[in-house]
Design a protein around this motif. Structure first.
Motif, PDB file in Angstrom:
ATOM      1  N   ASP A  82     -89.605  -0.521  68.804  1.00  0.00           N
ATOM      2  CA  ASP A  82     -90.138   0.844  68.878  1.00  0.00           C
ATOM      3  C   ASP A  82     -89.030   1.874  68.697  1.00  0.00           C
ATOM      4  O   ASP A  82     -89.234   2.921  68.063  1.00  0.00           O
ATOM      5  CB  ASP A  82     -90.843   1.068  70.217  1.00  0.00           C
ATOM      6  N   GLY A  83     -87.854   1.581  69.251  1.00  0.00           N
ATOM      7  CA  GLY A  83     -86.724   2.490  69.074  1.00  0.00           C
ATOM      8  C   GLY A  83     -86.276   2.575  67.625  1.00  0.00           C
ATOM      9  O   GLY A  83     -85.964   3.658  67.124  1.00  0.00           O
ATOM     10  N   VAL A  84     -86.244   1.423  66.948  1.00  0.00           N
ATOM     11  CA  VAL A  84     -85.852   1.405  65.529  1.00  0.00           C
ATOM     12  C   VAL A  84     -86.864   2.176  64.696  1.00  0.00           C
ATOM     13  O   VAL A  84     -86.504   2.994  63.839  1.00  0.00           O
ATOM     14  CB  VAL A  84     -85.723  -0.041  65.028  1.00  0.00           C
ATOM     15  N   ILE A  85     -88.164   1.953  64.949  1.00  0.00           N
ATOM     16  CA  ILE A  85     -89.207   2.631  64.183  1.00  0.00           C
ATOM     17  C   ILE A  85     -89.202   4.126  64.478  1.00  0.00           C
ATOM     18  O   ILE A  85     -89.455   4.947  63.587  1.00  0.00           O
ATOM     19  CB  ILE A  85     -90.580   2.009  64.495  1.00  0.00           C
ATOM     20  N   GLY A  86     -88.899   4.498  65.715  1.00  0.00           N
ATOM     21  CA  GLY A  86     -88.834   5.913  66.048  1.00  0.00           C
ATOM     22  C   GLY A  86     -87.740   6.636  65.287  1.00  0.00           C
ATOM     23  O   GLY A  86     -87.875   7.823  64.967  1.00  0.00           O
ATOM     24  N   LEU A 115     -88.938 -11.870  62.005  1.00  0.00           N
ATOM     25  CA  LEU A 115     -89.121 -11.017  60.829  1.00  0.00           C
ATOM     26  C   LEU A 115     -88.826  -9.559  61.169  1.00  0.00           C
ATOM     27  O   LEU A 115     -88.184  -8.844  60.389  1.00  0.00           O
ATOM     28  CB  LEU A 115     -90.547 -11.152  60.301  1.00  0.00           C
ATOM     29  N   GLU A 116     -89.301  -9.117  62.329  1.00  0.00           N
ATOM     30  CA  GLU A 116     -89.064  -7.734  62.734  1.00  0.00           C
ATOM     31  C   GLU A 116     -87.577  -7.472  62.952  1.00  0.00           C
ATOM     32  O   GLU A 116     -87.064  -6.402  62.607  1.00  0.00           O
ATOM     33  CB  GLU A 116     -89.860  -7.426  63.997  1.00  0.00           C
ATOM     34  N   LEU A 117     -86.875  -8.452  63.516  1.00  0.00           N
ATOM     35  CA  LEU A 117     -85.435  -8.274  63.735  1.00  0.00           C
ATOM     36  C   LEU A 117     -84.673  -8.262  62.406  1.00  0.00           C
ATOM     37  O   LEU A 117     -83.668  -7.550  62.278  1.00  0.00           O
ATOM     38  CB  LEU A 117     -84.911  -9.397  64.636  1.00  0.00           C
ATOM     39  N   ILE A 118     -85.131  -9.048  61.437  1.00  0.00           N
ATOM     40  CA  ILE A 118     -84.485  -9.043  60.125  1.00  0.00           C
ATOM     41  C   ILE A 118     -84.580  -7.662  59.494  1.00  0.00           C
ATOM     42  O   ILE A 118     -83.593  -7.110  58.970  1.00  0.00           O
ATOM     43  CB  ILE A 118     -85.116 -10.105  59.206  1.00  0.00           C
ATOM     44  N   VAL A 119     -85.778  -7.073  59.542  1.00  0.00           N
ATOM     45  CA  VAL A 119     -85.961  -5.735  58.973  1.00  0.00           C
ATOM     46  C   VAL A 119     -85.173  -4.707  59.783  1.00  0.00           C
ATOM     47  O   VAL A 119     -84.539  -3.807  59.215  1.00  0.00           O
ATOM     48  CB  VAL A 119     -87.453  -5.366  58.933  1.00  0.00           C
ATOM     49  N   ALA A 120     -85.208  -4.834  61.112  1.00  0.00           N
ATOM     50  CA  ALA A 120     -84.481  -3.871  61.951  1.00  0.00           C
ATOM     51  C   ALA A 120     -82.992  -3.889  61.646  1.00  0.00           C
ATOM     52  O   ALA A 120     -82.335  -2.840  61.661  1.00  0.00           O
ATOM     53  CB  ALA A 120     -84.729  -4.181  63.423  1.00  0.00           C
ATOM     54  N   SER A 121     -82.455  -5.083  61.331  1.00  0.00           N
ATOM     55  CA  SER A 121     -81.024  -5.172  61.041  1.00  0.00           C
ATOM     56  C   SER A 121     -80.654  -4.399  59.786  1.00  0.00           C
ATOM     57  O   SER A 121     -79.537  -3.889  59.658  1.00  0.00           O
ATOM     58  CB  SER A 121     -80.607  -6.634  60.895  1.00  0.00           C
ATOM     59  N   VAL A 122     -81.607  -4.307  58.842  1.00  0.00           N
ATOM     60  CA  VAL A 122     -81.348  -3.552  57.611  1.00  0.00           C
ATOM     61  C   VAL A 122     -81.113  -2.081  57.933  1.00  0.00           C
ATOM     62  O   VAL A 122     -80.300  -1.414  57.295  1.00  0.00           O
ATOM     63  CB  VAL A 122     -82.535  -3.717  56.636  1.00  0.00           C
ATOM     64  N   TYR A 123     -81.813  -1.585  58.945  1.00  0.00           N
ATOM     65  CA  TYR A 123     -81.736  -0.168  59.281  1.00  0.00           C
ATOM     66  C   TYR A 123     -80.651   0.154  60.315  1.00  0.00           C
ATOM     67  O   TYR A 123     -80.223   1.296  60.416  1.00  0.00           O
ATOM     68  CB  TYR A 123     -83.085   0.314  59.825  1.00  0.00           C
ATOM     69  N   THR A 124     -80.199  -0.837  61.079  1.00  0.00           N
ATOM     70  CA  THR A 124     -79.307  -0.543  62.204  1.00  0.00           C
ATOM     71  C   THR A 124     -77.902  -1.113  62.068  1.00  0.00           C
ATOM     72  O   THR A 124     -77.044  -0.797  62.881  1.00  0.00           O
ATOM     73  CB  THR A 124     -79.906  -1.098  63.503  1.00  0.00           C
TER      74      THR A 124
END
Length: 211
Positions: free
Chosen positions: A125-129, A159-168
């Protein structure tokens, strides 16, 4: 015209019948630490069942007639508007007892479902925010994996962590690369001590492709 009461009742009964086939929305009700927690798994199971029954009774009295509440051994299902919200009853003492009995796989499964999942949800939720397109990128990656019939082999959280890593994984810079609409970033130094520059995705498609 609004559907008749009989049709609504048929739909509700159908949703209840299909409940095992509907992917539920999982929530966790954590037992208050102020009360004494039993030292045996059987006693904890009995306590969770009693709490689930009381919770189901309270919800049944509080909600409207078009909401169905069903009680299980250690959880309560709330069927509303085509969704199933599953309220799990849990306490970390159960995980500790399973670990003490060398039942590590069971302990890990309960810990992931009841406790780690909440931490994971708050992080995502923090990453999406911060990065709005991350939600769409996660959906695209899940749909792509589903089309390849690989969802049974990869956890959704992974899968969600893989995408989150792209952004963070990069440090954002205020400069915007001309003509791309993407922000310029400075990646962390690699093993050689040098640093590279990359682009942080600004669209769901870009995030999906980067993942």
């Amino acid at each position: 015209a609004a559907p008749s009461k009989d049709i609504q009742n048929m739909v509700e009964r159908g949703l209840v019948a299909l409940r095992p086939a509907i992917e539920p929305i999982h929530c966790v009700v954590v037992i208050d630490d102020k009360h004494k927690i039993p030292d045996s798994l059987d006693a904890i199971a009995t306590m969770k069942g009693a709490i689930a029954a009381q919770l189901a009774k309270a919800l049944t009295n509080a909600v409207s007639d078009d909401v169905r509440v069903l009680c299980a051994k250690a959880s309560v299902d709330v069927v509303i508007d085509g969704y199933v919200v599953r309220l799990h009853i849990g306490h970390y003492r159960e995980v500790s007892l399973l670990q003490a009995l060398d039942r590590v796989p069971e302990a890990m499964a309960i810990e992931r479902r009841l406790f780690r999942s909440g931490q994971h949800a708050r992080y995502i939720d923090g990453v999406i925010g911060t990065h709005v397109s991350a939600r769409g990128a996660m959906r695209l990656l899940k749909r792509w994996l589903g089309a390849a019939c690989l969802t049974d082999y990869v956890l959704p959280e992974a899968l969600e962590l893989i995408v989150a890593s792209v952004y963070t994984r990069a440090t954002w810079d205020d400069a915007v690369v001309a003509g791309t609409g993407d922000k310029k970033v400075k990646d962390a130094p690699d093993e050689t001590g040098s640093s590279t520059a990359g682009l942080a995705p600004r669209s769901a498609a870009a995030g999906f492709l980067r993942a």
